[in-house]
Write a protein that holds these residues in place. Structure first.
Motif, PDB file in Angstrom:
ATOM      1  N   LEU A 130       0.824  -1.213   0.000  1.00 38.55           N
ATOM      2  CA  LEU A 130       0.000   0.000   0.000  1.00 38.55           C
ATOM      3  C   LEU A 130       0.857   1.261   0.000  1.00 38.55           C
ATOM      4  O   LEU A 130       0.416   2.309  -0.482  1.00 38.55           O
ATOM      5  N   ASP A 131       2.071   1.153   0.524  1.00 39.82           N
ATOM      6  CA  ASP A 131       2.957   2.329   0.489  1.00 39.82           C
ATOM      7  C   ASP A 131       3.292   2.703  -0.955  1.00 39.82           C
ATOM      8  O   ASP A 131       3.343   3.888  -1.312  1.00 39.82           O
ATOM      9  N   ILE A 132       3.471   1.676  -1.795  1.00 40.79           N
ATOM     10  CA  ILE A 132       3.819   1.920  -3.198  1.00 40.79           C
ATOM     11  C   ILE A 132       2.608   2.543  -3.916  1.00 40.79           C
ATOM     12  O   ILE A 132       2.747   3.491  -4.693  1.00 40.79           O
ATOM     13  N   LEU A 133       1.450   1.997  -3.615  1.00 38.23           N
ATOM     14  CA  LEU A 133       0.214   2.503  -4.214  1.00 38.23           C
ATOM     15  C   LEU A 133       0.036   3.988  -3.848  1.00 38.23           C
ATOM     16  O   LEU A 133      -0.273   4.827  -4.693  1.00 38.23           O
ATOM     17  N   ARG A 134       0.265   4.294  -2.581  1.00 34.30           N
ATOM     18  CA  ARG A 134       0.129   5.684  -2.139  1.00 34.30           C
ATOM     19  C   ARG A 134       1.180   6.581  -2.804  1.00 34.30           C
ATOM     20  O   ARG A 134       0.882   7.688  -3.242  1.00 34.30           O
ATOM     21  N   ASP A 135       2.411   6.076  -2.924  1.00 36.82           N
ATOM     22  CA  ASP A 135       3.464   6.844  -3.625  1.00 36.82           C
ATOM     23  C   ASP A 135       3.018   7.181  -5.048  1.00 36.82           C
ATOM     24  O   ASP A 135       3.162   8.306  -5.514  1.00 36.82           O
ATOM     25  N   LEU A 136       2.492   6.179  -5.734  1.00 34.66           N
ATOM     26  CA  LEU A 136       2.063   6.399  -7.122  1.00 34.66           C
ATOM     27  C   LEU A 136       0.896   7.381  -7.173  1.00 34.66           C
ATOM     28  O   LEU A 136       0.823   8.236  -8.045  1.00 34.66           O
ATOM     29  N   ARG A 137      -0.047   7.217  -6.199  1.00 36.10           N
ATOM     30  CA  ARG A 137      -1.209   8.114  -6.179  1.00 36.10           C
ATOM     31  C   ARG A 137      -0.776   9.561  -6.043  1.00 36.10           C
ATOM     32  O   ARG A 137      -1.328  10.463  -6.663  1.00 36.10           O
ATOM     33  N   GLU A 138       0.255   9.784  -5.204  1.00 40.83           N
ATOM     34  CA  GLU A 138       0.702  11.157  -4.994  1.00 40.83           C
ATOM     35  C   GLU A 138       1.470  11.696  -6.183  1.00 40.83           C
ATOM     36  O   GLU A 138       1.461  12.883  -6.451  1.00 40.83           O
ATOM     37  N   GLY A 165      -5.442   4.476  -2.640  1.00 40.68           N
ATOM     38  CA  GLY A 165      -5.345   5.161  -3.926  1.00 40.68           C
ATOM     39  C   GLY A 165      -5.756   4.379  -5.151  1.00 40.68           C
ATOM     40  O   GLY A 165      -5.631   4.883  -6.268  1.00 40.68           O
ATOM     41  N   ALA A 166      -6.233   3.133  -4.987  1.00 40.60           N
ATOM     42  CA  ALA A 166      -6.605   2.353  -6.171  1.00 40.60           C
ATOM     43  C   ALA A 166      -7.966   2.790  -6.704  1.00 40.60           C
ATOM     44  O   ALA A 166      -8.912   2.966  -5.937  1.00 40.60           O
ATOM     45  N   ASP A 167      -8.067   2.953  -8.020  1.00 41.86           N
ATOM     46  CA  ASP A 167      -9.351   3.209  -8.657  1.00 41.86           C
ATOM     47  C   ASP A 167     -10.040   1.899  -9.008  1.00 41.86           C
ATOM     48  O   ASP A 167     -11.257   1.836  -9.116  1.00 41.86           O
ATOM     49  N   LEU A 168      -9.198   0.886  -9.225  1.00 41.24           N
ATOM     50  CA  LEU A 168      -9.688  -0.399  -9.714  1.00 41.24           C
ATOM     51  C   LEU A 168      -8.960  -1.495  -8.943  1.00 41.24           C
ATOM     52  O   LEU A 168      -7.755  -1.387  -8.714  1.00 41.24           O
ATOM     53  N   ILE A 169      -9.704  -2.550  -8.554  1.00 41.72           N
ATOM     54  CA  ILE A 169      -9.058  -3.630  -7.814  1.00 41.72           C
ATOM     55  C   ILE A 169      -9.405  -4.970  -8.453  1.00 41.72           C
ATOM     56  O   ILE A 169     -10.578  -5.270  -8.678  1.00 41.72           O
ATOM     57  N   PHE A 170      -8.376  -5.730  -8.762  1.00 48.07           N
ATOM     58  CA  PHE A 170      -8.560  -7.089  -9.247  1.00 48.07           C
ATOM     59  C   PHE A 170      -8.621  -7.976  -8.015  1.00 48.07           C
ATOM     60  O   PHE A 170      -7.661  -8.016  -7.236  1.00 48.07           O
ATOM     61  N   SER A 171      -9.757  -8.673  -7.835  1.00 51.72           N
ATOM     62  CA  SER A 171      -9.911  -9.461  -6.612  1.00 51.72           C
ATOM     63  C   SER A 171     -10.724 -10.724  -6.854  1.00 51.72           C
ATOM     64  O   SER A 171     -11.784 -10.682  -7.487  1.00 51.72           O
ATOM     65  N   TYR A 172     -10.234 -11.835  -6.283  1.00 52.43           N
ATOM     66  CA  TYR A 172     -10.950 -13.110  -6.369  1.00 52.43           C
ATOM     67  C   TYR A 172     -12.195 -13.119  -5.476  1.00 52.43           C
ATOM     68  O   TYR A 172     -12.980 -14.063  -5.541  1.00 52.43           O
TER      69      TYR A 172
END
Ligand code: PBG
Length: 329
Positions: free
Chosen positions: A256-264, A308-315
């Motif tokens: 989630l830290d990476i996701l937040r980095d990308l979001r910012e 920060g995810a707009d879309l989530i791939f989830s089983y």
């Protein structure tokens, strides 16, 4: 004067108040359900995946029927993985016109024109050695692989895929795919790049599901070192420069830290993949009675969206829809 302290509980008193002040909401349009389609003489075959309770390798008509039930409960998008009958050194079933994914895309789009069909573009389920590219002298070759990855994406687009999602982690594959799609009249087909994909142990259960365990070595010469965050930003920048429409982070919860980095850092849409290991850990603990699988799944997905995810791939997608636990839009 009396000491004033923060009364955070004021806004948490009732469910209505909590709903009014909720910052993040999951909806069905945030979620994509992955499916494994199996090339098999019996198109109705449904093989349970031991490591992923509730998930199956599905023959072609079993896939259509399974998707039909899910669409009836509000499913909006699927991600397809193929398990071919024959594998070879060059993964030729990945880009065969009559490949199993190509057939599945055609069937699904014909039956459910509104359903958004995303295809995973990679060679590892199709190569006899299980790596995501061509092998020479024991090494995965980057540039010779690009042409095959691009051909795979093109064959998916020709079959009617709405979005292609390359997961191979070869350098330059987004540019190669964009180029071939544009030249062939598919400039309208978006690319979601698995830009920041780590060499993760959390893919363990997937390798049983997709029968894609490498026969030698591992994927660390192309997937990212789990210790690196800044490198992820460089991967993201490169893929956007090459023409990616959206970027993916994978796995999700441990990153989630990476996701937040990308979001910012970036304004593009972001996707996250809650991978097989994240799914199976929850299922396994639930089987022991140690946690509530549905509540834990919802909490994980909400956390991924909050980061920060707009879309989530989830089983978990179809199960949550079936139980009517998330609104449709
Ligand atoms: C193919 C691919 C993998 C996953 C998605 N696409 C496996 C891998 O890279 O080893 C993992 C998905 C999951 O674990 O749910 N390259």
């Amino acid at each position: 004067m009396e000491c004033q302290f923060h009364r955070g509980r004021r806004l948490r008193r009732t469910e209505t108040l909590r709903a009014m002040f909720r910052e993040t909401r999951l909806t069905a349009s945030d979620l994509v359900q992955p499916y494994f389609v199996l090339e098999h003489e019996n198109p109705e075959v449904e093989k349970p995946i031991g490591s992923m309770p509730g998930q199956y390798q599905l023959g072609l008509s079993a896939l259509v029927e399974t998707v039909r039930k899910a669409v009836d409960t509000g499913l909006q998008s699927v991600l397809l993985f193929g398990i071919p009958k024959e594998k070879d050194e060059r993964g030729s079933q990945a880009y065969a016109e009559e490949g199993i994914v190509q057939q599945a895309v055609r069937e699904l789009k014909e039956t459910f024109p509104e359903l958004v069909v995303v295809t995973d573009v990679c060679l590892c389920e199709y190569t006899s050695h299980g790596h995501c590219g061509l092998i020479r002298n024991g090494e995965v070759q980057n540039d010779p692989t690009l042409e095959l990855i691009a051909r795979t994406a093109l064959s998916h687009a020709r079959s009617g895929a709405d979005i292609v999602a390359p997961s191979d982690m070869m350098d330059g594959r987004v540019a190669a795919i964009r180029d071939i799609l544009d030249k062939d009249g598919y400039s309208h087909v978006p690319i979601i790049s698995y830009a920041v994909k780590y060499a993760s142990s959390f893919y363990g259960p997937f390798r049983e599901a997709a029968e894609s365990t490498p026969s030698f070595g591992d994927r660390r010469s192309y997937q990212m070192d789990v210790a690196n965050a800044r490198e992820g930003l460089r991967e993201a920048t490169a893929d956007l420069d090459e023409g990616a429409d959206a970027l993916m982070v994978k796995p999700a919860l441990p990153y989630l830290d990476i996701l937040r980095d990308l979001r910012e850092r970036f304004d593009c849409p972001l996707a996250a993949y809650q991978v097989s290991g994240e799914f199976s850990m929850i299922k396994a603990a639930a089987k022991e009675g140690w946690l509530d699988p549905i509540a834990t799944a919802l909490e994980s997905l909400t956390a991924i969206k909050r980061a920060g995810a707009d879309l989530i791939f989830s089983y978990f997608t179809t199960e949550l829809l079936e139980k009517e636990l998330i609104p449709l839009r």
